[in-house]
Design a protein around this motif. Structure first.
Motif, mmCIF file in Angstrom:
data_model
loop_
_atom_site.group_PDB
_atom_site.id
_atom_site.type_symbol
_atom_site.label_atom_id
_atom_site.label_comp_id
_atom_site.label_asym_id
_atom_site.label_seq_id
_atom_site.Cartn_x
_atom_site.Cartn_y
_atom_site.Cartn_z
ATOM 1 N N ARG A 391 53.798 -24.167 -36.535
ATOM 2 C CA ARG A 391 53.414 -23.072 -35.642
ATOM 3 C C ARG A 391 53.598 -23.459 -34.174
ATOM 4 O O ARG A 391 54.018 -22.623 -33.348
ATOM 5 N N LEU A 392 53.294 -24.712 -33.846
ATOM 6 C CA LEU A 392 53.504 -25.172 -32.472
ATOM 7 C C LEU A 392 54.981 -25.142 -32.107
ATOM 8 O O LEU A 392 55.358 -24.728 -31.005
ATOM 9 N N LEU A 393 55.822 -25.579 -33.021
ATOM 10 C CA LEU A 393 57.263 -25.587 -32.773
ATOM 11 C C LEU A 393 57.791 -24.169 -32.585
ATOM 12 O O LEU A 393 58.612 -23.911 -31.700
ATOM 13 N N GLU A 394 57.321 -23.255 -33.424
ATOM 14 C CA GLU A 394 57.744 -21.861 -33.308
ATOM 15 C C GLU A 394 57.319 -21.270 -31.968
ATOM 16 O O GLU A 394 58.078 -20.526 -31.327
ATOM 17 N N ASP A 397 59.610 -22.385 -29.402
ATOM 18 C CA ASP A 397 61.017 -22.161 -29.756
ATOM 19 C C ASP A 397 61.769 -23.496 -29.766
ATOM 20 O O ASP A 397 62.871 -23.629 -29.226
ATOM 21 N N LEU A 398 61.149 -24.490 -30.388
ATOM 22 C CA LEU A 398 61.669 -25.853 -30.402
ATOM 23 C C LEU A 398 62.070 -26.230 -31.828
ATOM 24 O O LEU A 398 61.218 -26.343 -32.700
ATOM 25 N N PHE A 407 64.350 -35.374 -28.398
ATOM 26 C CA PHE A 407 63.145 -34.801 -27.801
ATOM 27 C C PHE A 407 63.004 -35.167 -26.327
ATOM 28 O O PHE A 407 62.557 -34.352 -25.512
ATOM 29 N N ALA A 408 63.391 -36.374 -25.950
ATOM 30 C CA ALA A 408 63.229 -36.806 -24.558
ATOM 31 C C ALA A 408 64.031 -35.894 -23.629
ATOM 32 O O ALA A 408 63.535 -35.507 -22.555
ATOM 33 N N VAL A 487 49.485 -29.647 -23.814
ATOM 34 C CA VAL A 487 48.724 -30.127 -24.969
ATOM 35 C C VAL A 487 49.513 -29.909 -26.249
ATOM 36 O O VAL A 487 49.567 -30.782 -27.132
ATOM 37 N N ARG A 488 50.148 -28.767 -26.376
ATOM 38 C CA ARG A 488 50.957 -28.495 -27.559
ATOM 39 C C ARG A 488 52.086 -29.514 -27.698
ATOM 40 O O ARG A 488 52.370 -30.010 -28.792
ATOM 41 N N ILE A 489 52.734 -29.788 -26.599
ATOM 42 C CA ILE A 489 53.845 -30.742 -26.627
ATOM 43 C C ILE A 489 53.348 -32.135 -26.990
ATOM 44 O O ILE A 489 53.990 -32.867 -27.753
#
Length: 540
Positions: A391-394, A397-398, A407-408, A487-489
């Motif tokens: 859900r965080l990725l969605e 949009d990652l 990711f870096a 925080v999500r990241i």
């Protein structure tokens, strides 16, 4: 049950090209691990060899596996090893506390799945064997675990206090009751109480209470997780193992110079092929350890003598010691493979990238001992993906592939797109004003005493750095307090790429078991993983 595959690059170049089946890497091995013909050829080779010690091996394995509480299914597989047409797939790991990083679990799953797959494809009995490297004396590598804390945004390391005097092996390191209790208290304090917590706590405490040393605790935990799937365990320091290893100890001592020569030549070929050398090879290394009391000490060969930091032996003395007291000798990374090949009718050895790069040195060493290198199958690599992370990725949009492979770069681009805080403009203006006010004073100091130029310039940099330091602290504080996106990241980074590396190399299995139950192991064993060198995504 959802599983997806990704092609991720490996940091280890030789292992990467071996997985890709490039001829430049395959030349160092006896078989292509992804061709069924390799397994058929290897099976025919094994059928032509004699393992006269099968009965003794099976009896020793049965006794040890009974001791660590292994399941009846595994004991039945041990009985099957007595039959001449039963073979093994084997892999191993250090005896880490709480089973260590997740890749230990993944390797066990890979062993079980591969044994089942080969049994079906080759119409032969193939059993999975997990080699517990209980003689490892690098206790700092096995005495800790990692889990996530602070709303799963930070990686926490917890070290278990162990009495690490000298160079004692994990299999000789007593499991102190109080140290174990404190360690488990810290572990459960760091976990959220769930409906699974009580069962996890009972398992960890009961297995610890039943174990005399760190290696035994590891064995009991692994047996409780994987025994019902038929996984057999062997621990390298067991007396029956040493007794069976005696002939190979003697031959390693007799052929010591030849082994070193072959390793040096292999290193030259690997370097010529353009690969970094992963194994330190020196002419005087004896490729054995010797126990002096409780300490496992490296042997070196100087002339016709074998020496460690405490004693010196002639070749004849060492041969007599091998014949009379094989329990005092121990393998290193080179000779362990020879022992494995001698002990077990091995179809395939499953190893990680580092192990693959080591085994690239060994082909000619096996031939020196009239053995054929087994198939070296790259260990399956897995990332556990939880629903919350999806859900965080969605929301960002990652793509998950972007997290694991770039990711870096994504994070740097994301940060560049963020609006600066108004105070950051004030900090920038303050630096400019400070420099404008201070520079004339610095110029005057230098005019009066040119020898102070370096000190004056350093003083200027320090003043500006202090402003920048305060700015950085402010930005971090604001991100922690107010910026939901940051925080999500952080949660994504901590759970999927902790410390910048794959999840399986850091995080421990039991926090996941605390969320999803011990049956998570069964789900992994039953998952339709591809064993083709791709990275597996398991959606919990």
């Amino acid at each position: 049950m959802r599983v997806e595959c990704l092609a991720l690059p490996l940091a280890n170049q030789l292992a990467q090209e071996y997985q890709q089946q490039n001829a430049s890497a395959l030349q160092f091995f006896a078989h292509n691990p992804y061709h069924i013909q390799s397994y058929q050829d290897r099976l025919e080779y094994l059928r032509g060899r004699s393992y006269s010690h099968r009965e003794q091996l099976a009896e020793g394995l049965y006794t040890f596996n009974q001791k660590i509480g292994n399941h009846q299914e595994a004991l039945q597989r041990i009985e099957a090893l007595k039959h001449p047409d039963t073979y093994v797939v084997i892999g191993g790991q250090q005896a880490g506390v709480l089973t260590g990083p997740l890749y230990t679990i993944h390797k066990a799953v890979h062993l079980i799945q591969t044994a089942k797959k080969l049994s079906n494809e080759l119409h032969a009995e193939v059993v999975p064997v997990f080699w517990i490297a209980g003689e490892d004396h690098d206790i700092d590598e096995i005495d800790h675990v990692y889990w996530l804390t602070d709303r799963e945004t930070r990686l926490h390391k917890e070290r278990m206090k162990l009495d690490k005097k000298g160079r004692v092996s994990a299999s000789s390191l007593p499991l102190d009751e109080e140290a174990c209790r404190l360690f488990l208290d810290s572990f459960f304090h760091g976990q959220t109480e769930t409906g699974e917590t009580r069962e996890i706590r009972e398992l960890l405490m009961q297995t610890a209470a039943s174990s005399q040393n760190v290696a035994e605790w590891f064995g009991r935990l692994m047996a409780s997780l994987f025994g019902k799937h038929g996984l057999i365990f062997v621990e390298s320091s067991q007396p029956f193992v040493r007794e069976l290893e005696r002939p190979v100890f003697e031959r390693v001592i007799e052929k010591n110079e030849q082994v070193s020569d072959l390793l040096l030549k292999a290193a030259d070929r690997i370097a010529t092929a353009g690969y970094p050398l992963q194994l330190q090879v020196e002419e005087h290394q004896a490729n054995l350890f010797l126990y002096e009391g409780q300490d496992r000490l490296l042997l070196e060969r100087h002339g016709d003598r074998f020496v460690n930091r405490r004693a010196s032996y002639t070749r004849e003395e060492l041969l007599k010691l091998a014949a009379d007291h094989p329990e005092r000798l121990s393998t290193n990374v080179v000779s362990r493979g020879l022992m494995q090949e001698h002990l077990f009718p091995t179809l395939a050895f499953i190893g990680g990238p580092g192990e693959i790069s080591y085994w690239a040195y060994y082909r000619e060493v096996f031939e020196l001992f009239n053995m054929q290198m087994p198939i070296v199958l790259p260990r399956m690599s897995v990332t556990l993906v939880e629903g919350a992370q999806q859900r965080l990725l969605e929301g960002l949009d990652l793509p998950l592939e972007q997290v694991l492979s770039g990711f870096a770069d994504w994070k740097r681009d994301w940060e560049a797109r963020q609006e600066p805080h108004p105070l950051q403009e004030q900090f920038a203006a303050t630096r400019e004003q400070l420099l404008a006010m201070y520079q004339p004073l610095v110029d005057e100091v230098v005019r009066l005493d040119g020898g102070l130029r370096g000190l004056a310039e350093k003083n200027t940099r320090m003043l500006l750095e202090q402003v920048t330091f305060l700015e950085d602290r402010l930005v971090r504080s604001l991100q922690q307090q107010d910026d939901v996106e940051h925080v999500r990241i952080k949660r994504i980074e901590a759970s999927l790429l902790p410390d910048g590396g794959l999840q399986e190399r850091k995080l421990c299995f039991f926090p996941y078991a605390n969320k999803y139950g011990l049956s998570l192991v069964d789900r992994l064993v039953e998952a339709p993983f591809a064993h083709d060198g791709t990275h597996q995504l398991f959606f919990v």
